[in-house]
Design an enzyme around this catalytic site. Structure first.
Site, PDB file in Angstrom:
ATOM      1  N   SER A  84      40.789  42.342  42.467  1.00 46.06           N
ATOM      2  CA  SER A  84      41.416  42.678  43.744  1.00 46.06           C
ATOM      3  C   SER A  84      41.215  41.561  44.778  1.00 46.06           C
ATOM      4  O   SER A  84      41.571  40.422  44.534  1.00 46.06           O
ATOM      5  CB  SER A  84      40.863  44.029  44.230  1.00 46.06           C
ATOM      6  OG  SER A  84      41.602  44.571  45.278  1.00 46.06           O
ATOM      7  N   ASP A 214      48.250  50.535  38.300  1.00 50.64           N
ATOM      8  CA  ASP A 214      47.607  50.281  39.594  1.00 50.64           C
ATOM      9  C   ASP A 214      48.561  50.722  40.694  1.00 50.64           C
ATOM     10  O   ASP A 214      49.665  50.204  40.822  1.00 50.64           O
ATOM     11  CB  ASP A 214      47.282  48.793  39.730  1.00 50.64           C
ATOM     12  CG  ASP A 214      46.401  48.481  40.942  1.00 50.64           C
ATOM     13  OD1 ASP A 214      46.437  49.244  41.933  1.00 50.64           O
ATOM     14  OD2 ASP A 214      45.689  47.470  40.905  1.00 50.64           O
ATOM     15  N   HIS A 243      43.718  50.888  39.543  1.00 50.60           N
ATOM     16  CA  HIS A 243      43.199  49.728  40.272  1.00 50.60           C
ATOM     17  C   HIS A 243      41.782  49.361  39.843  1.00 50.60           C
ATOM     18  O   HIS A 243      41.335  48.237  40.087  1.00 50.60           O
ATOM     19  CB  HIS A 243      43.224  50.001  41.786  1.00 50.60           C
ATOM     20  CG  HIS A 243      42.892  48.788  42.611  1.00 50.60           C
ATOM     21  ND1 HIS A 243      43.685  47.659  42.637  1.00 50.60           N
ATOM     22  CD2 HIS A 243      41.834  48.525  43.432  1.00 50.60           C
ATOM     23  CE1 HIS A 243      43.151  46.756  43.441  1.00 50.60           C
ATOM     24  NE2 HIS A 243      42.016  47.248  43.930  1.00 50.60           N
TER      25      HIS A 243
END
Length: 267
Positions: A84, A214, A243
């Site tokens: 991320s 995600d 995610h």
């Protein structure tokens, strides 16, 4: 060459910490990959510093990774894994220490290029979230001597359950709700940074792992970043991963990382 040949360094995303890799660490170690380190960035996880009292810039936030990289002996290389927002942490390390990095693995992570300032990609993702009516929990924090309050951000319970941890166990969602810490988007300093260099960031092998379920950083946005970068060596997809693939699909992610480590250990 043994599985100890290359160290693997795991870098978490926004609001998280080294704790989020616990399942993946166990999986890797069970397969004999013992040289794996998960790092807490500043004011994250168990790090005692606080945002914004102690950490106000991305340089401050990313210092634990940069300090770690500075201790890697000359002639030795590591594999960096960023998740991320951790993709930007990887990019700064790649720019500064390209000779010490065998490969950088971006796990549904922000992937910059050598043309735009680093904040450009954060801004694009924030626009995506805004267009989809996904809002983070914003809180002003007043600091003595600072005229304007700092705006910290975190995931509220609804966003966490719906867009970040939707394929994870209830236990992992509960763990996250207790462990998450607020962060900044570091817009001021990242908007004033120069683009990453071709000689540094651009020279390191990049491998992107896409999580096809995600709901926070959508697959089409990740593929746009990959196409925009134009210098990604390999793209791999994990079916059914949200995610947080290190929690929702730890075995699958472990298998991918292990295969990459094996390849780079014999190069």
């Amino acid at each position: 060459m043994s599985k100890e040949a290359l160290r693997v360094i795991l870098i978490h995303g926004s609001c998280h910490g080294a704790w989020c890799w616990y399942k993946l660490l166990a999986e890797l170690q069970s397969k004999g990959y013992n040289s794996v380190t998960a790092i807490d960035l500043a004011a994250s996880g168990a790090d005692s510093r606080r945002i914004p009292e102690d950490v106000r810039t991305f340089k401050d936030y990313n210092r634990p990774l940069m300090e770690f990289m500075s201790t890697v002996p000359d002639g030795e290389k590591v594999i960096l894994v960023g998740h991320s927002f951790g993709g930007l942490s990887l990019a700064f390390a790649m720019d500064a220490f390209p000779e010490k990095i065998a490969a950088a693995i971006f796990v549904n992570a922000l992937l910059p290029d050598t043309l735009h300032q680093p904040f450009y990609f954060i801004d694009q993702q924030l626009q995506q979230l805004s267009n989809r009516k996904i809002e983070l929990e914003i809180k002003p924090v007043v600091i003595t001597g600072k005229s304007e309050p700092f705006l910290t951000a975190c995931f509220d319970s609804n966003v966490l359950a719906t867009y970040v941890y939707q394929n994870c166990s209830f236990e992992d969602l509960s763990l996250a709700s207790m462990m998450l810490r607020p962060t900044l988007n570091f817009s001021e300093d990242l908007s004033n940074c120069s683009p990453f260099t071709k000689e540094g960031f651009g020279s390191v092998d990049k491998i992107c792992i896409i999580c096809n379920e995600d709901a926070l950083i959508k697959e089409d946005f990740v593929r746009w970043m990959i196409q925009n970068n134009g210098n990604v060596k390999e793209t791999i997809e994990i079916e059914g991963a949200d995610h947080m693939p290190m929690l929702s699909k730890p075995r699958e992610l472990c298998q991918l990382l292990a295969s990459i480590v094996d390849i780079y250990s014999i190069l």
